[in-house]
Design a protein around this motif. Structure first.
Motif, PDB file in Angstrom:
ATOM      1  N   VAL A  61      59.311  49.162  51.256  1.00 32.39           N
ATOM      2  CA  VAL A  61      59.751  48.363  50.108  1.00 32.39           C
ATOM      3  C   VAL A  61      58.984  48.808  48.866  1.00 32.39           C
ATOM      4  N   GLU A  62      59.680  48.833  47.739  1.00 33.31           N
ATOM      5  CA  GLU A  62      59.048  49.225  46.484  1.00 33.31           C
ATOM      6  C   GLU A  62      58.471  47.999  45.786  1.00 33.31           C
ATOM      7  N   VAL A  63      57.282  48.181  45.188  1.00 29.85           N
ATOM      8  CA  VAL A  63      56.571  47.115  44.495  1.00 29.85           C
ATOM      9  C   VAL A  63      56.221  47.598  43.085  1.00 29.85           C
ATOM     10  N   THR A  64      56.453  46.735  42.094  1.00 28.49           N
ATOM     11  CA  THR A  64      55.971  46.998  40.741  1.00 28.49           C
ATOM     12  C   THR A  64      54.553  46.444  40.691  1.00 28.49           C
ATOM     13  N   LEU A  65      53.567  47.328  40.563  1.00 28.33           N
ATOM     14  CA  LEU A  65      52.166  46.909  40.584  1.00 28.33           C
ATOM     15  C   LEU A  65      51.773  46.238  39.273  1.00 28.33           C
ATOM     16  N   PHE A  66      50.771  45.368  39.340  1.00 27.62           N
ATOM     17  CA  PHE A  66      50.282  44.656  38.158  1.00 27.62           C
ATOM     18  C   PHE A  66      49.445  45.539  37.243  1.00 27.62           C
ATOM     19  N   GLY A  67      49.061  46.725  37.687  1.00 31.79           N
ATOM     20  CA  GLY A  67      48.265  47.617  36.853  1.00 31.79           C
ATOM     21  C   GLY A  67      48.347  49.040  37.358  1.00 31.79           C
ATOM     22  N   GLY A  68      47.811  49.952  36.560  1.00 31.18           N
ATOM     23  CA  GLY A  68      47.737  51.339  36.977  1.00 31.18           C
ATOM     24  C   GLY A  68      46.716  51.513  38.091  1.00 31.18           C
ATOM     25  N   VAL A  69      46.789  52.639  38.777  1.00 34.89           N
ATOM     26  CA  VAL A  69      45.871  52.918  39.887  1.00 34.89           C
ATOM     27  C   VAL A  69      45.057  54.160  39.541  1.00 34.89           C
ATOM     28  N   GLU A  70      43.739  54.046  39.693  1.00 39.25           N
ATOM     29  CA  GLU A  70      42.824  55.156  39.413  1.00 39.25           C
ATOM     30  C   GLU A  70      41.971  55.418  40.652  1.00 39.25           C
ATOM     31  N   VAL A  71      41.559  56.662  40.814  1.00 38.89           N
ATOM     32  CA  VAL A  71      40.666  57.030  41.915  1.00 38.89           C
ATOM     33  C   VAL A  71      39.236  56.687  41.505  1.00 38.89           C
ATOM     34  N   VAL A  72      38.520  55.961  42.384  1.00 37.70           N
ATOM     35  CA  VAL A  72      37.143  55.553  42.126  1.00 37.70           C
ATOM     36  C   VAL A  72      36.261  55.924  43.318  1.00 37.70           C
ATOM     37  N   THR A  73      34.960  55.911  43.087  1.00 37.02           N
ATOM     38  CA  THR A  73      33.978  56.152  44.146  1.00 37.02           C
ATOM     39  C   THR A  73      33.576  54.812  44.749  1.00 37.02           C
ATOM     40  N   VAL A  74      33.486  54.764  46.076  1.00 38.38           N
ATOM     41  CA  VAL A  74      33.128  53.536  46.793  1.00 38.38           C
ATOM     42  C   VAL A  74      31.606  53.389  46.853  1.00 38.38           C
ATOM     43  N   GLY A  75      31.124  52.170  46.555  1.00 37.25           N
ATOM     44  CA  GLY A  75      29.704  51.855  46.613  1.00 37.25           C
ATOM     45  C   GLY A  75      29.225  51.543  48.024  1.00 37.25           C
ATOM     46  N   ALA A  76      27.958  51.192  48.128  1.00 41.00           N
ATOM     47  CA  ALA A  76      27.287  50.976  49.418  1.00 41.00           C
ATOM     48  C   ALA A  76      27.934  49.907  50.283  1.00 41.00           C
ATOM     49  N   ASN A  77      28.522  48.867  49.668  1.00 43.57           N
ATOM     50  CA  ASN A  77      29.127  47.779  50.452  1.00 43.57           C
ATOM     51  C   ASN A  77      30.569  48.032  50.842  1.00 43.57           C
ATOM     52  N   GLY A  78      31.097  49.197  50.551  1.00 43.63           N
ATOM     53  CA  GLY A  78      32.423  49.579  51.008  1.00 43.63           C
ATOM     54  C   GLY A  78      33.564  49.013  50.176  1.00 43.63           C
ATOM     55  N   ALA A  79      34.757  49.484  50.508  1.00 37.81           N
ATOM     56  CA  ALA A  79      35.988  49.042  49.865  1.00 37.81           C
ATOM     57  C   ALA A  79      36.976  48.629  50.947  1.00 37.81           C
ATOM     58  N   THR A  80      37.598  47.462  50.768  1.00 44.67           N
ATOM     59  CA  THR A  80      38.584  46.961  51.724  1.00 44.67           C
ATOM     60  C   THR A  80      39.910  46.802  51.018  1.00 44.67           C
ATOM     61  N   TYR A  81      40.950  47.393  51.588  1.00 46.44           N
ATOM     62  CA  TYR A  81      42.294  47.313  51.013  1.00 46.44           C
ATOM     63  C   TYR A  81      42.647  45.867  50.657  1.00 46.44           C
ATOM     64  N   GLY A  82      43.123  45.654  49.419  1.00 48.77           N
ATOM     65  CA  GLY A  82      43.545  44.335  48.970  1.00 48.77           C
ATOM     66  C   GLY A  82      42.434  43.439  48.474  1.00 48.77           C
ATOM     67  N   THR A  83      41.186  43.927  48.481  1.00 46.79           N
ATOM     68  CA  THR A  83      40.034  43.130  48.066  1.00 46.79           C
ATOM     69  C   THR A  83      39.666  43.431  46.623  1.00 46.79           C
ATOM     70  N   GLY A 123      41.903  54.685  45.917  1.00 48.37           N
ATOM     71  CA  GLY A 123      42.654  54.159  44.794  1.00 48.37           C
ATOM     72  C   GLY A 123      42.273  52.713  44.517  1.00 48.37           C
ATOM     73  N   MET A 124      42.144  52.392  43.220  1.00 53.76           N
ATOM     74  CA  MET A 124      41.854  51.017  42.812  1.00 53.76           C
ATOM     75  C   MET A 124      42.823  50.649  41.688  1.00 53.76           C
ATOM     76  N   MET A 125      43.567  49.550  41.880  1.00 53.24           N
ATOM     77  CA  MET A 125      44.442  49.058  40.824  1.00 53.24           C
ATOM     78  C   MET A 125      43.576  48.386  39.767  1.00 53.24           C
ATOM     79  N   LEU A 126      43.739  48.778  38.521  1.00 55.85           N
ATOM     80  CA  LEU A 126      42.919  48.268  37.431  1.00 55.85           C
ATOM     81  C   LEU A 126      43.409  46.898  36.991  1.00 55.85           C
ATOM     82  N   THR A 127      42.535  45.893  37.095  1.00 58.53           N
ATOM     83  CA  THR A 127      42.893  44.520  36.736  1.00 58.53           C
ATOM     84  C   THR A 127      41.663  43.774  36.228  1.00 58.53           C
ATOM     85  N   ALA A 128      41.048  44.272  35.177  1.00 52.95           N
ATOM     86  CA  ALA A 128      39.789  43.705  34.695  1.00 52.95           C
ATOM     87  C   ALA A 128      39.897  42.234  34.317  1.00 52.95           C
ATOM     88  N   SER A 129      38.926  41.451  34.774  1.00 55.38           N
ATOM     89  CA  SER A 129      38.803  40.036  34.400  1.00 55.38           C
ATOM     90  C   SER A 129      37.363  39.621  34.624  1.00 55.38           C
TER      91      SER A 129
END
Length: 134
Positions: A61-83, A123-129
């Motif tokens: 299924v296709e989704v219109t994302l709320f923001g652009g996606v950029e490649v980032v480096t993961v820190g010591a505590n890891g990255a979890t999809y959707g978090t 990949g990280m969707m950009l959604t600053a708040s």
């Protein structure tokens, strides 16, 4: 026929798989499921976008994302999809749980679109708040 206006000149579209036992509803909120690349109908503030079609479990299924996606480096505590993601020195990692007391309010810079361990590029969707975490 819908009378809704759709203007998507600079939208980010992505294709996902509907999670097992779940569904996707056209025009509804898409949220990340437990596995990378899977989505489901959702509520609350953990959405990643809007479904562009209705689909059953296992379908793409296709989704219109709320923001652009950029490649980032993961820190010591890891990255979890959707978090939600916070910034740390030279990287981004999972935001701590928000306890509503204000003790763990952090600036949220995005939502991880992939899981990874320290040093990975994801990949990280950009959604600053500047609201509370997780």
């Amino acid at each position: 026929m819908s009378t809704a206006i759709r203007r998507l000149a600079h939208a980010t579209l992505a294709e996902f798989t509907v999670a097992t036992g779940q569904a996707a509803t056209e025009g509804g909120l898409a949220t990340a499921s437990a596995a990378d690349g899977e989505v489901q109908d959702g509520i609350g503030d953990d959405g990643i976008g809007i479904f562009r079609a209705t689909a059953a479990a296992g379908a793409r299924v296709e989704v219109t994302l709320f923001g652009g996606v950029e490649v980032v480096t993961v820190g010591a505590n890891g990255a979890t999809y959707g978090t939600k993601a916070i910034a740390v020195a030279g990287a981004f990692e999972d935001a701590p749980a928000h306890d509503s007391s204000g003790a763990t309010d952090n600036a949220i810079y995005g939502i991880f679109m992939q899981s990874g361990v320290a040093g990975d590029k994801v990949g990280m969707m950009l959604t600053a708040s500047n609201r509370g975490s997780a």
